[in-house]
Scaffold this motif. Structure first.
Motif, short mmCIF file in Angstrom:
data_model
loop_
_atom_site.label_atom_id
_atom_site.label_comp_id
_atom_site.label_asym_id
_atom_site.label_seq_id
_atom_site.Cartn_x
_atom_site.Cartn_y
_atom_site.Cartn_z
N PHE A 11 0.75 -1.24 0.01
CA PHE A 11 -0.06 0.07 -0.10
C PHE A 11 0.94 1.33 -0.11
O PHE A 11 0.55 2.26 -0.51
CB PHE A 11 -0.73 0.07 1.18
N ARG A 12 2.10 1.11 0.78
CA ARG A 12 2.95 2.49 0.91
C ARG A 12 3.38 2.70 -0.46
O ARG A 12 3.29 3.73 -0.86
CB ARG A 12 3.94 2.13 1.85
N LEU A 17 3.38 5.85 -5.69
CA LEU A 17 3.12 5.68 -7.20
C LEU A 17 2.18 7.07 -7.34
O LEU A 17 2.26 8.05 -8.49
CB LEU A 17 2.51 4.48 -7.60
N LEU A 18 1.05 7.17 -6.55
CA LEU A 18 0.09 7.95 -6.86
C LEU A 18 0.58 9.57 -6.56
O LEU A 18 0.44 10.51 -7.36
CB LEU A 18 -1.17 7.89 -5.82
N GLN A 70 -0.09 4.58 -15.61
CA GLN A 70 -1.27 5.36 -15.32
C GLN A 70 -2.56 4.12 -15.14
O GLN A 70 -3.34 4.49 -14.26
CB GLN A 70 -2.07 5.81 -16.77
N THR A 71 -2.48 2.95 -15.74
CA THR A 71 -3.33 1.92 -15.37
C THR A 71 -3.24 1.47 -13.92
O THR A 71 -4.32 1.46 -13.18
CB THR A 71 -3.26 0.79 -16.62
N LEU A 72 -1.97 1.33 -13.55
CA LEU A 72 -1.78 0.83 -12.22
C LEU A 72 -2.40 1.70 -11.09
O LEU A 72 -2.77 1.49 -10.16
CB LEU A 72 -0.24 0.63 -11.86
N GLU A 78 -8.35 3.25 -6.66
CA GLU A 78 -9.46 2.62 -6.02
C GLU A 78 -9.24 1.66 -4.90
O GLU A 78 -9.87 1.49 -3.81
CB GLU A 78 -9.95 1.68 -7.20
N VAL A 79 -8.03 1.09 -4.90
CA VAL A 79 -7.64 0.09 -4.08
C VAL A 79 -7.60 0.91 -2.64
O VAL A 79 -7.87 0.40 -1.53
CB VAL A 79 -6.65 -0.85 -4.49
#
Length: 304
Positions: A11-12, A17-18, A70-72, A78-79
């Motif tokens: 998650f981190r 990435l975001l 971008q897809t990830l 969402e995750v």
């Protein structure tokens, strides 16, 4: 059977990435996350290893995202949102909340009790958002059981295994008459002398209405009630306007100045309400409720 997720994907790292996708470069992402640029670069490289494909490309000295990144990122958003909601729901199911406290209250307690408690709890937990929900005793108890509120400031309900209550104070019930009424000058009211009078009252579910009915049961007659209302302030307006008499708790005395006179009842009609804070036993270890309980206990000891 779904594919196993590589240990490199956490998650981190998805948060990193975001941050990179939003800021567009390593330095700004590192600043947003309060980490080093090297840590951001390592996290992004580790994600590539985990998904087993290229997510970025070098353009000169700059790192650029690919369509795969971008897809990830879209999936990661969402995750992370779903997981955040899941953690919040899990904490609530376990009796914990984080950033808000929903307090139910009787209308009559908003004059003094509620403001004092809200101020005290905000001192203890400055970032806590306090929401106030008003209603009758029956409505608040129902909302409490359904989880629509976290705690209720109301007359203490009858003992139930799922409800915990802390008493705050006791309040006597008085005969309420408009200024100038012949009853306003009496030292104490015998309700039997009011058999021919007109009354107004609260509706079902209000603890004051329950006391109203009990008092007239003792007086051995059914009062002539011309109007019922859904809050105590509307009820006091009707009394001050001469629409009818009623019975009111002492905590609202003085709200209408001298327009509504509070006269004691004779001893045989003495009605007393115990006001307190109630909450679900399953949530008694909720940090926000612990703070609320501490505030309430201090106010009880100080007599405020």
């Amino acid at each position: 059977m779904r594919d196993r997720i590589d240990d490199e994907i956490t998650f981190r790292k998805l948060e990193v990435l975001l941050a990179f996708m939003e800021t567009g470069n390593l330095s700004k992402a590192a600043e947003a996350l309060d980490v080093s640029s090297v840590s951001v670069h390592r996290a992004l490289h580790s994600l590539e290893k985990g998904v087993r494909c290229s997510l970025f490309r070098l353009e000169g000295r700059n790192l650029k995202s690919t369509d795969a990144a971008q897809t990830l990122a879209e999936v990661a958003n969402e995750v992370l949102t779903l997981m955040s909601d899941g953690i919040r729901a899990t904490r609530e199911a376990a009796g914990y909340s984080s950033d808000r406290l929903r307090i139910g209250s009787l209308y009559s307690l908003t004059i003094r009790t509620v403001p004092g408690i809200v101020v005290d709890i905000k001192v203890r937990r400055p970032t806590l958002q306090v929401e106030l929900v008003l209603g009758s005793n029956a409505e608040l108890l129902d909302k409490l059981k359904q989880g629509a509120i976290d705690a209720a400031l109301m007359a203490l309900p009858e003992a139930e295994p799922e409800i915990e209550s802390i008493p705050l104070f006791e309040d006597d019930i008085f005969f309420a008459a408009p200024a100038g009424s012949p009853y306003a000058k009496q030292e104490a009211i015998d309700l039997k002398d009011c058999r021919d009078e007109t009354f107004v009252s609260l509706g079902d579910g209000f603890v004051t209405y329950r006391g109203f009915l009990e008092a007239f049961r003792v007086a051995d007659f059914t009062p002539h009630v011309t109007m019922r209302v859904g809050d105590i302030f509307s009820l006091m307006n009707l009394v001050s306007g001469g629409v009818g008499y009623t019975l009111l708790p002492g905590r609202v005395r003085g709200v209408f100045g001298d327009k509504v006179q509070f006269v004691p009842l004779k001893p045989q009609y003495l009605m007393r309400q115990t006001i307190g804070v109630s909450f679900l036993r399953a949530r008694e270890r909720d940090p926000n409720l612990l703070a609320l309980m501490a505030v309430c206990r201090l106010r009880t000891r100080s007599g405020d």
